[in-house]
Scaffold this active site. Structure first.
Site, PDB file in Angstrom:
ATOM      1  N   GLU A  51      -1.897 -10.069  -5.890  1.00 15.52           N
ATOM      2  CA  GLU A  51      -1.904 -10.857  -7.131  1.00 15.52           C
ATOM      3  C   GLU A  51      -1.131 -10.163  -8.240  1.00 15.52           C
ATOM      4  OE1 GLU A  51      -4.377  -9.996  -5.201  1.00 15.52           O
ATOM      5  OE2 GLU A  51      -6.004 -11.458  -5.164  1.00 15.52           O
ATOM      6  N   GLU A  85       0.831  -1.210   0.000  1.00 14.80           N
ATOM      7  CA  GLU A  85       0.000   0.000   0.000  1.00 14.80           C
ATOM      8  C   GLU A  85       0.863   1.256   0.000  1.00 14.80           C
ATOM      9  OE1 GLU A  85      -2.795  -0.554   3.220  1.00 14.80           O
ATOM     10  OE2 GLU A  85      -3.855  -2.125   2.097  1.00 14.80           O
TER      11      GLU A  85
HETATM   12  N1  THU Z   1      -6.133  -6.590  -2.141  1.00 14.48           N
HETATM   13  C1  THU Z   1      -5.354  -7.547  -2.698  1.00 14.48           C
HETATM   14  O1  THU Z   1      -4.149  -7.643  -2.406  1.00 14.48           O
HETATM   15  N2  THU Z   1      -5.925  -8.384  -3.587  1.00 14.48           N
HETATM   16  C2  THU Z   1      -7.220  -8.319  -3.993  1.00 14.48           C
HETATM   17  O2  THU Z   1      -7.613  -9.064  -4.878  1.00 14.48           O
HETATM   18  C3  THU Z   1      -8.135  -7.363  -3.377  1.00 14.48           C
HETATM   19  C4  THU Z   1      -7.544  -6.431  -2.406  1.00 14.48           C
HETATM   20  C5  THU Z   1      -5.523  -5.660  -1.200  1.00 14.48           C
HETATM   21  C6  THU Z   1      -5.521  -4.213  -1.642  1.00 14.48           C
HETATM   22  C7  THU Z   1      -5.425  -3.499  -0.342  1.00 14.48           C
HETATM   23  O3  THU Z   1      -4.063  -3.400   0.017  1.00 14.48           O
HETATM   24  C8  THU Z   1      -6.122  -4.411   0.639  1.00 14.48           C
HETATM   25  O4  THU Z   1      -6.225  -5.686   0.020  1.00 14.48           O
HETATM   26  C9  THU Z   1      -7.498  -3.949   1.053  1.00 14.48           C
HETATM   27  O5  THU Z   1      -8.309  -3.752  -0.044  1.00 14.48           O
END
Ligand code: THU
Length: 160
Positions: free
Chosen positions: A74, A63
């Site tokens: 992913e 993030e």
């Molecule tokens: N996130 C993922 O890593 N993969 C997904 O398919 C959906 C969401 C992450 C993005 C963000 O850092 C956190 O999960 C919350 O949405």
């Protein structure tokens, strides 16, 4: 008019009945959740990709204070895997997540729409179905391919 019904077969496994290769890949995705940088959402996602050269690469969500600059696990992992071994084909993907309390989610998480699109490109390059293992705390779902998660997908030219 005719109707097309699109069904997604989902195999539901208890973790202890998962085939050992799938269990190992899921374990690598689980480990990858500990590398998640998610101070904002506190949701830790891990992914692992098995390549046809035998290598497994894993990654996690990263993030950023500018939220939209962050990347899902992913996509972090599939781009990393393809950058590391551009000639290798994807064979299998595992994804899992831990919640704010640090526990693995009871209900398996499934990739977001953008990640489905990104993963589909690599399934298309592989030229065969790439099963996706979605891991929860006690169970896992296995879907037979990325395209089964993204029916009627947008695909243009992929290849040489
Ligand atoms: N996130 C993922 O890593 N993969 C997904 O398919 C959906 C969401 C992450 C993005 C963000 O850092 C956190 O999960 C919350 O949405």
């Amino acid at each position: 008019m005719k109707q097309i019904d699109i069904n997604v077969p989902v195999q539901v496994y208890d973790l202890d009945e998962l085939p050992s290769q799938d269990r190992q890949l899921l374990e690598q995705a689980r480990q990858a959740t500990y590398t998640s940088y998610s101070p904002y959402s506190k949701f830790k996602v891990g992914a692992a990709i098995l390549l046809d050269n035998g290598e497994t690469l894993s990654g996690s969500n990263q993030e950023n204070a500018a939220y939209s600059a962050g990347t899902c696990a992913e996509r972090a992992t599939c781009f990393y895997a393809h950058a590391r071994y551009p000639e290798a084909k994807f064979d299998k993907i595992a994804i899992t997540a831990r919640n704010e309390d640090g526990d693995f989610v009871t209900e398996p998480v499934s990739p977001c729409g953008v990640c489905r699109q990104a993963l589909l490109e690599f399934e298309t390059l592989a030229g065969h179905d790439v099963p996706v293992i979605l891991g929860g705390r006690d169970k896992a779902y296995i879907v037979p391919s990325v395209r089964s998660l993204l029916p009627l997908a947008f695909i243009t030219y992929v290849g040489e």
